[in-house]
Design a protein around this motif. Structure first.
Motif, PDB file in Angstrom:
ATOM      1  N   ASP A 105       0.849  -1.186   0.000  1.00  0.00           N
ATOM      2  CA  ASP A 105       0.000   0.000   0.000  1.00  0.00           C
ATOM      3  C   ASP A 105       0.890   1.243   0.000  1.00  0.00           C
ATOM      4  O   ASP A 105       1.710   1.415   0.911  1.00  0.00           O
ATOM      5  CB  ASP A 105      -0.898  -0.032   1.228  1.00  0.00           C
ATOM      6  N   PRO A 106       0.759   2.130  -0.993  1.00  0.00           N
ATOM      7  CA  PRO A 106       1.635   3.316  -1.042  1.00  0.00           C
ATOM      8  C   PRO A 106       1.276   4.383  -0.016  1.00  0.00           C
ATOM      9  O   PRO A 106       2.044   5.330   0.181  1.00  0.00           O
ATOM     10  CB  PRO A 106       1.436   3.839  -2.468  1.00  0.00           C
ATOM     11  N   GLY A 107       0.138   4.250   0.638  1.00  0.00           N
ATOM     12  CA  GLY A 107      -0.295   5.283   1.584  1.00  0.00           C
ATOM     13  C   GLY A 107       0.708   5.559   2.702  1.00  0.00           C
ATOM     14  O   GLY A 107       1.078   6.720   2.933  1.00  0.00           O
ATOM     15  N   PRO A 108       1.166   4.537   3.437  1.00  0.00           N
ATOM     16  CA  PRO A 108       2.153   4.800   4.495  1.00  0.00           C
ATOM     17  C   PRO A 108       3.445   5.428   3.977  1.00  0.00           C
ATOM     18  O   PRO A 108       4.051   6.259   4.668  1.00  0.00           O
ATOM     19  CB  PRO A 108       2.418   3.402   5.067  1.00  0.00           C
ATOM     20  N   MET A 109       3.866   5.063   2.758  1.00  0.00           N
ATOM     21  CA  MET A 109       5.072   5.672   2.189  1.00  0.00           C
ATOM     22  C   MET A 109       4.871   7.164   1.980  1.00  0.00           C
ATOM     23  O   MET A 109       5.754   7.975   2.299  1.00  0.00           O
ATOM     24  CB  MET A 109       5.417   4.989   0.865  1.00  0.00           C
ATOM     25  N   GLU A 110       3.710   7.539   1.450  1.00  0.00           N
ATOM     26  CA  GLU A 110       3.429   8.957   1.226  1.00  0.00           C
ATOM     27  C   GLU A 110       3.364   9.715   2.552  1.00  0.00           C
ATOM     28  O   GLU A 110       3.794  10.871   2.643  1.00  0.00           O
ATOM     29  CB  GLU A 110       2.114   9.096   0.462  1.00  0.00           C
ATOM     30  N   GLY A 111       2.845   9.039   3.587  1.00  0.00           N
ATOM     31  CA  GLY A 111       2.765   9.683   4.895  1.00  0.00           C
ATOM     32  C   GLY A 111       4.141   9.963   5.478  1.00  0.00           C
ATOM     33  O   GLY A 111       4.377  11.048   6.020  1.00  0.00           O
ATOM     34  N   VAL A 112       5.056   9.005   5.364  1.00  0.00           N
ATOM     35  CA  VAL A 112       6.410   9.203   5.886  1.00  0.00           C
ATOM     36  C   VAL A 112       7.126  10.290   5.097  1.00  0.00           C
ATOM     37  O   VAL A 112       7.821  11.138   5.672  1.00  0.00           O
ATOM     38  CB  VAL A 112       7.208   7.880   5.850  1.00  0.00           C
ATOM     39  N   ARG A 113       6.955  10.292   3.760  1.00  0.00           N
ATOM     40  CA  ARG A 113       7.583  11.330   2.945  1.00  0.00           C
ATOM     41  C   ARG A 113       7.027  12.707   3.290  1.00  0.00           C
ATOM     42  O   ARG A 113       7.771  13.699   3.357  1.00  0.00           O
ATOM     43  CB  ARG A 113       7.365  11.031   1.462  1.00  0.00           C
ATOM     44  N   ALA A 114       5.709  12.782   3.519  1.00  0.00           N
ATOM     45  CA  ALA A 114       5.088  14.063   3.852  1.00  0.00           C
ATOM     46  C   ALA A 114       5.589  14.599   5.188  1.00  0.00           C
ATOM     47  O   ALA A 114       5.639  15.808   5.406  1.00  0.00           O
ATOM     48  CB  ALA A 114       3.567  13.916   3.887  1.00  0.00           C
ATOM     49  N   ALA A 115       5.977  13.672   6.076  1.00  0.00           N
ATOM     50  CA  ALA A 115       6.504  14.092   7.374  1.00  0.00           C
ATOM     51  C   ALA A 115       7.988  14.439   7.313  1.00  0.00           C
ATOM     52  O   ALA A 115       8.587  14.779   8.333  1.00  0.00           O
ATOM     53  CB  ALA A 115       6.286  12.981   8.397  1.00  0.00           C
ATOM     54  N   GLY A 116       8.585  14.349   6.104  1.00  0.00           N
ATOM     55  CA  GLY A 116       9.985  14.719   5.936  1.00  0.00           C
ATOM     56  C   GLY A 116      10.949  13.555   6.017  1.00  0.00           C
ATOM     57  O   GLY A 116      12.162  13.769   6.127  1.00  0.00           O
ATOM     58  N   GLY A 117      10.454  12.334   5.963  1.00  0.00           N
ATOM     59  CA  GLY A 117      11.313  11.168   6.054  1.00  0.00           C
ATOM     60  C   GLY A 117      12.132  10.961   4.796  1.00  0.00           C
ATOM     61  O   GLY A 117      11.664  11.224   3.681  1.00  0.00           O
ATOM     62  N   ASN A 118      13.368  10.475   4.965  1.00  0.00           N
ATOM     63  CA  ASN A 118      14.196  10.163   3.811  1.00  0.00           C
ATOM     64  C   ASN A 118      13.923   8.745   3.328  1.00  0.00           C
ATOM     65  O   ASN A 118      13.025   8.060   3.837  1.00  0.00           O
ATOM     66  CB  ASN A 118      15.681  10.347   4.151  1.00  0.00           C
TER      67      ASN A 118
END
Length: 209
Positions: A105-118
């Protein structure tokens, strides 16, 4: 019949350890390669292609051929068997792991990226929790396969009970052949039952989450 059960059990333990160490090393290598080898996770086209080709080469060559190469390089013993199984497992598991990664599911990936995660944080917090049960299930399945493979690589001097089985086959000692084959069949059947039980528990835990 079974006059050498003590010695054979020791060789069978060697075979199981060869399969375990080969699976452990192969799984660790596949885990490291599967993320850059996934289209939805890689940041470099060249790295993706290199990882894919490396895994293809590793799983295309049979374990027996790798065992022959490593026996020539390192001599007789369990080390060539471990390395042969590890290399082939890396290629096979790497492909399966990368395919699991591509279906997340790409949703958690987008959430981490939105929070500034590398990239590393995306893998750690968004990808690994999703894929870990499937990776563990595939690893258990590969361990079952590697137990059988570790018996075969013994035919070329890579240690374990396969080396003893090859010796009695060449000498036409049919009593020992039947005893060793039955011992292998029972061992593999028992491992299949244990691994199947563990896989079902993992699948059940994944369904609950």
């Amino acid at each position: 019949w079974y006059w050498g059960i003590g010695r054979w059990m020791s060789l069978l333990l060697d075979t199981l350890l060869i399969a375990f160490m080969g699976t452990l090393l192969g799984t660790a290598s596949a885990f490291c390669l599967c993320f850059p080898a996934s289209r939805n996770l890689t940041t470099s086209r060249w790295l993706y292609v290199m990882c894919r080709r490396l895994m293809e080469m590793a799983r295309t060559v049979p374990e027996l051929v790798f065992a022959l190469i490593f026996v020539y390089a390192f001599g007789l013993g369990p080390l060539p068997g471990v390395l042969a199984i590890a290399v082939h497992s890396m290629g096979a598991l790497g492909k399966l792991f990368s395919e699991v990664n591509e279906n997340i599911d790409p949703g958690p990936m987008e959430g981490v990226r939105a929070a500034g995660g590398n990239w590393w944080q995306v893998i750690r917090y968004a990808v690994v929790p999703q894929v870990l049960p499937n990776l563990a299930s595939y690893t258990l399945l590969r361990f079952e396969i590697n137990v059988r493979a570790s018996s075969v690589v013994g035919f070329v001097g890579a240690g374990g009970i396969g080396q003893e089985l090859y010796t009695v086959i060449r000498q036409f000692i049919y009593v020992d052949i039947s005893a060793l084959v039955l011992l292998l069949v029972l061992t593999v059947a028992l491992l299949d039952i244990i691994c199947e039980h563990i896989r079902h528990r993992l699948i059940g835990a994944q369904a609950l989450t």
